[in-house]
Every structure is written in C-alpha cells, then in structure tokens.
Write an enzyme that holds these catalytic residues in place. Structure first.
Site, PDB file in Angstrom:
ATOM      1  N   HIS A 187      -2.325   7.117   7.382  1.00  0.00           N
ATOM      2  CA  HIS A 187      -1.381   8.016   6.699  1.00  0.00           C
ATOM      3  C   HIS A 187      -2.084   9.301   6.276  1.00  0.00           C
ATOM      4  CE1 HIS A 187       2.474   6.069   6.352  1.00  0.00           C
ATOM      5  NE2 HIS A 187       1.983   4.973   5.806  1.00  0.00           N
ATOM      6  N   CYS A 215       6.156  -0.404   7.410  1.00  0.00           N
ATOM      7  CA  CYS A 215       5.722   0.766   6.640  1.00  0.00           C
ATOM      8  C   CYS A 215       6.872   1.220   5.759  1.00  0.00           C
ATOM      9  CB  CYS A 215       5.328   1.890   7.596  1.00  0.00           C
ATOM     10  SG  CYS A 215       4.873   3.420   6.759  1.00  0.00           S
ATOM     11  N   LEU A 216       6.580   1.530   4.501  1.00  0.00           N
ATOM     12  CA  LEU A 216       7.628   1.984   3.572  1.00  0.00           C
ATOM     13  C   LEU A 216       8.289   3.271   4.056  1.00  0.00           C
ATOM     14  CD1 LEU A 216       5.881   1.334   0.121  1.00  0.00           C
ATOM     15  CD2 LEU A 216       7.677  -0.038   1.208  1.00  0.00           C
ATOM     16  N   GLY A 276       0.840  -1.191   0.000  1.00  0.00           N
ATOM     17  CA  GLY A 276       0.000   0.000   0.000  1.00  0.00           C
ATOM     18  C   GLY A 276       0.875   1.241   0.000  1.00  0.00           C
ATOM     19  N   HIS A 321      -4.168   1.163   7.857  1.00  0.00           N
ATOM     20  CA  HIS A 321      -2.825   1.747   7.800  1.00  0.00           C
ATOM     21  C   HIS A 321      -2.777   2.928   6.820  1.00  0.00           C
ATOM     22  CE1 HIS A 321       1.735   1.151   7.855  1.00  0.00           C
ATOM     23  NE2 HIS A 321       1.568   1.946   6.810  1.00  0.00           N
ATOM     24  N   GLU A 322      -3.380   2.743   5.645  1.00  0.00           N
ATOM     25  CA  GLU A 322      -3.309   3.809   4.630  1.00  0.00           C
ATOM     26  C   GLU A 322      -4.172   5.016   5.028  1.00  0.00           C
ATOM     27  OE1 GLU A 322      -0.929   3.571   2.632  1.00  0.00           O
ATOM     28  OE2 GLU A 322      -0.591   1.440   3.052  1.00  0.00           O
ATOM     29  N   GLN A 337       3.028   9.898   1.429  1.00  0.00           N
ATOM     30  CA  GLN A 337       4.318   9.206   1.458  1.00  0.00           C
ATOM     31  C   GLN A 337       5.213   9.586   0.290  1.00  0.00           C
ATOM     32  OE1 GLN A 337       2.437   5.125   2.188  1.00  0.00           O
ATOM     33  NE2 GLN A 337       4.372   4.981   3.282  1.00  0.00           N
TER      34      GLN A 337
HETATM   35 ZN    ZN Z   1       2.853   3.137   5.761  1.00  0.00          ZN
END
Ligand code: ZN
Length: 167
Positions: free
Chosen positions: A134, A88-89, A46, A130-131, A51
C-alpha cells in the site's frame, strides 16, 4: 479519536507512492490512534495511511496479538511461498488467492523514531507485505497473474455497474 472513511479502489491516493515520515512529524500519535480505531471498526487486520487518504509511509496492524505500528518500513528478508485468500479494506467484499512469500521480515521505526523490526510466517508475513505494498501504491490485484487480474477487474467493474443501476 476519529474514524476515517476508507478510500476504495479507483481513488488515486491508493496508486501513489507514499512519502517518508519526517523525524519532526508530531502528528503521528494522533494519526496512529485514528488509524487503529478505523481499522478495528472496519474490521481489518491492517491499515496503511494512504487508505485514509494520507500519503505517508506508516501502517498499523493487529493479527490478534495486539496492535503494532511501523513508520518508514521496508522488507529486509522474504522467503518461501504461501497462497492465501487475501482481501483488502480498500477493495471490500473480494478475496483472491494470492501467492506471496510465507516468511517476511520488515524493519522501520516506531512513532518515536526508534528502530523496530517485525517478522513472521503466513498471516503476519502477509500483513507486512500487503501493508508495505500500500505504501508503494500497489493493491493486491496487482499481485494476481495477468489473467486473474483481468478477471478480477472485470468482476469489480460489473459489480459496480450493477450497483449504480447502469446495467
Ligand atoms: Zn489493503
């Protein structure tokens, strides 16, 4: 198409509440293509627009069942609990056991402004949570208990000092 650099922990855009996408925003098609390419390249399941430095309420995801997009999403139902080692990226290389609802349903729009709904248990539910976090300026670390959060922040700080040669 373009691959964007992914913003990481400490970048203020990750702590900012993203703004609603307006109905006449015609940059979305291109943005979604770039976000998907960036997500697959990372690789991740995701990616939310903040991000890559774009504070708009849009995310892309693919948990292995094909890509999907949500614009201006909101959680309309959540139930149960499930603890999972989440990453998480934007905080690369770390995984923490994080407790979240196991089932989640989210409602929003597609890139053409048509209503869409996605729901699921476990990984699907978690990606939705999670998204959307963000888009609200919240990172997974804030979902840890106070004690675990303190420990996680210490770990990140020590690792980054080490990698810059300051320790
Ligand atoms: Zn993330």
């Amino acid at each position: 198409m373009a691959i964007y650099p992914i913003r990481t922990f400490g970048d203020p855009v990750l702590r900012t509440r993203a703004v609603d996408v307006s109905a006449d925003d015609d940059s979305l098609g291109r943005l979604v293509e770039d976000m998907l390419e960036t997500m697959y390249e990372a690789p991740g399941v995701g990616l939310a627009a903040p991000q890559i430095g774009i504070p708009k309420r849009i995310f892309v995801a693919d948990i292995g069942e094909g890509p999907f997009v949500m614009v201006n999403p909101e959680i309309v139902e959540a139930s149960g609990t499930w603890t999972f080692d989440e990453g998480c990226l934007s905080v690369p290389g770390y995984y923490w056991p994080i407790k979240r609802p196991s089932y989640t349903k989210a409602r929003g729009l597609d890139i053409h402004g048509e209503p869409v709904e996605f729901e699921g248990d476990e990984l699907m539910g978690r990606v939705l949570q999670h998204e959307i976090d963000h888009l609200n300026g919240m990172l997974l670390i804030e979902r840890l208990s106070r004690k675990d959060r303190r420990q996680a922040l210490r770990e990140i700080r020590e690792d980054s000092l080490r990698s810059t040669g300051l320790q």
